[in-house]
Design an enzyme around this catalytic site. Structure first.
Site, mmCIF file in Angstrom:
data_model
loop_
_atom_site.group_PDB
_atom_site.id
_atom_site.type_symbol
_atom_site.label_atom_id
_atom_site.label_comp_id
_atom_site.label_asym_id
_atom_site.label_seq_id
_atom_site.Cartn_x
_atom_site.Cartn_y
_atom_site.Cartn_z
ATOM 1 N N GLU A 73 51.297 28.007 15.917
ATOM 2 C CA GLU A 73 50.955 28.915 14.137
ATOM 3 C C GLU A 73 52.073 29.459 13.806
ATOM 4 O OE1 GLU A 73 48.007 30.202 17.409
ATOM 5 O OE2 GLU A 73 49.588 29.542 17.705
ATOM 6 N N CYS A 95 54.107 34.493 15.675
ATOM 7 C CA CYS A 95 53.383 34.315 14.764
ATOM 8 C C CYS A 95 52.750 34.821 13.739
ATOM 9 C CB CYS A 95 52.215 33.121 16.152
ATOM 10 S SG CYS A 95 53.245 31.948 17.143
ATOM 11 N N HIS A 107 54.842 27.423 19.008
ATOM 12 C CA HIS A 107 53.674 27.337 18.510
ATOM 13 C C HIS A 107 52.870 27.367 17.748
ATOM 14 C CE1 HIS A 107 53.463 31.283 22.391
ATOM 15 N NE2 HIS A 107 53.759 30.400 22.655
ATOM 16 N N CYS A 149 49.816 35.261 18.382
ATOM 17 C CA CYS A 149 50.816 35.829 19.387
ATOM 18 C C CYS A 149 52.223 36.646 18.582
ATOM 19 C CB CYS A 149 51.761 35.815 20.938
ATOM 20 S SG CYS A 149 53.527 34.593 20.277
#
Length: 367
Positions: A95, A134, A93, A127
């Protein structure tokens, strides 16, 4: 500090490999340059609309993650803007990439002590699932840099629905992150924030097209997100949108707020122009109608009916060391515990004792 990223100069900014070991991949169209800065961070309107669910609201599940960011000084001056995209080949992800230890933001702030505020505009809320962590990385980042504040704006909540196996972890992690308020702000993208993102990060959009009104479907989704994040974290987003139709009811608190706050620049006679060749979703006419909105503190709005009471006090958890749970335990989170037989026995005995006492009184009365 030994950085784990590699940065290269491009025509209008820089392109960054968030991990030095990334290479071109057929499984991911963005590999290896998942972070782009300056004007290189702009994306097409078509891509933005598909990923962020703009301007109609989310109409289908979205697997891609895209996060725009701004680094600012304490006075609000922009130091850098950029974006991070998810890696579909390695399932990472954005982040997680940005807040990695010895990663890009870590190095940027370490080398520029004028940066005091980080603003994220993401299509999904962060999440804390095992493969990404993250929120844990964000939390540790903020502990490392106590002078930094973080604002997170999102267009939809990610894996917080109760029937998703890891939703318990995500909801608990969001509560922990929100407990750092006022250093951390968690809020849906709404109203003028949409216009700001269009102006700063989207290519091919300029002039009056940037400030066209938010459509009803998108505005309703943003308001729903505001109440959902409040129900999860217990912390109210400071601003949310109020539709102009609310003004017809003079008896609501929202009416008073409407009269107290000026209208933003909007053009009620126009619709948002979609990119050429892109079909408009098949939505009811009222969800395609433009909306004149105001930004109103959420505390001034009447409450919505929700599964949880948003006013209920919550115990804020400030750590993220969560215990390991089996898949079966996660599935059972929503089940109510079974009653204990000892409680039933106590009630039965209580009832029996009362009955015996009544019979004794009757016998004494006969004598």
């Amino acid at each position: 500090m030994e950085p784990i990223y590699e940065e290269y100069l491009a025509n209008h900014g820089t392109i960054v490999k968030p991990y030095y070991w990334l290479s071109f991949s057929l499984d991911c169209s963005n590999c290896p340059y998942h972070i782009r800065t300056g004007e290189e961070a702009r994306v097409s309107l078509t891509e933005f609309c598909q990923i962020f669910g703009f301007p109609y609201g989310t109409t289908f599940p979205q697997t891609k993650h895209l996060t725009f960011y701004e680094l600012k000084t304490s006075s609000g001056s922009l130091v850098q803007k950029g974006h991070a995209s998810s890696c579909t080949g390695n399932y990472i992800h954005p982040e997680s990439m940005l807040f990695e230890m010895n990663g890009y933001l870590d190095s940027a702030i370490y080398n520029n002590d004028s940066i005091r505020h980080i603003i994220l505009y993401s299509n999904n809320s962060p999440c804390n699932e095992a493969n990404h962590c993250c929120i844990s990385k964000m939390y540790n980042f903020l502990i490392t840099y106590p002078g930094i504040t973080l604002s997170i704006y999102f267009s939809q909540l990610y894996h917080t629905e109760m029937d998703f196996p890891a939703s318990a972890w995500n909801r608990e992690a969001l509560r922990s992150l929100a407990s750092l308020w006022p250093r951390v702000v968690l809020s849906p993208i709404s109203g003028g924030i949409w216009h700001s993102v269009l102006h700063s990060f989207i290519s091919g959009v300029s002039g009056s097209h940037v400030f066209q009104p938010i459509l009803t479907g998108r505005a309703l989704a943003d308001r729903h997100n505001a109440y959902e994040i409040n129900a999860i974290t217990g912390v109210k987003p400071y601003f949310t949108d109020v539709l102009l139709q609310t003004k017809r009811n003079p008896n609501t608190k929202a009416q008073e707020a409407l009269e107290s706050y000026p209208l933003n620049n909007a053009f009620p006679g126009q619709f948002f122009q979609m990119p050429s060749g892109q079909l408009q979703p098949n939505l009811p006419p009222d969800l395609r109608a433009p909306v004149v909105f105001v930004l109103v503190p959420l505390r001034d709005l009447p409450p919505m009916h929700m599964g949880q009471n948003p006013n209920k006090p919550r115990n804020i958890v400030r750590h993220l060391n969560m215990p390991q749970m089996s898949f079966q335990e996660t599935k059972d989170l929503g089940r109510l515990p079974t009653g204990r037989s000892v409680e039933i026995v106590e009630i039965t005995e209580q009832f029996a004792s009362s009955k015996e006492a009544d019979e004794k009184k009757k016998k004494k009365g006969k004598k």
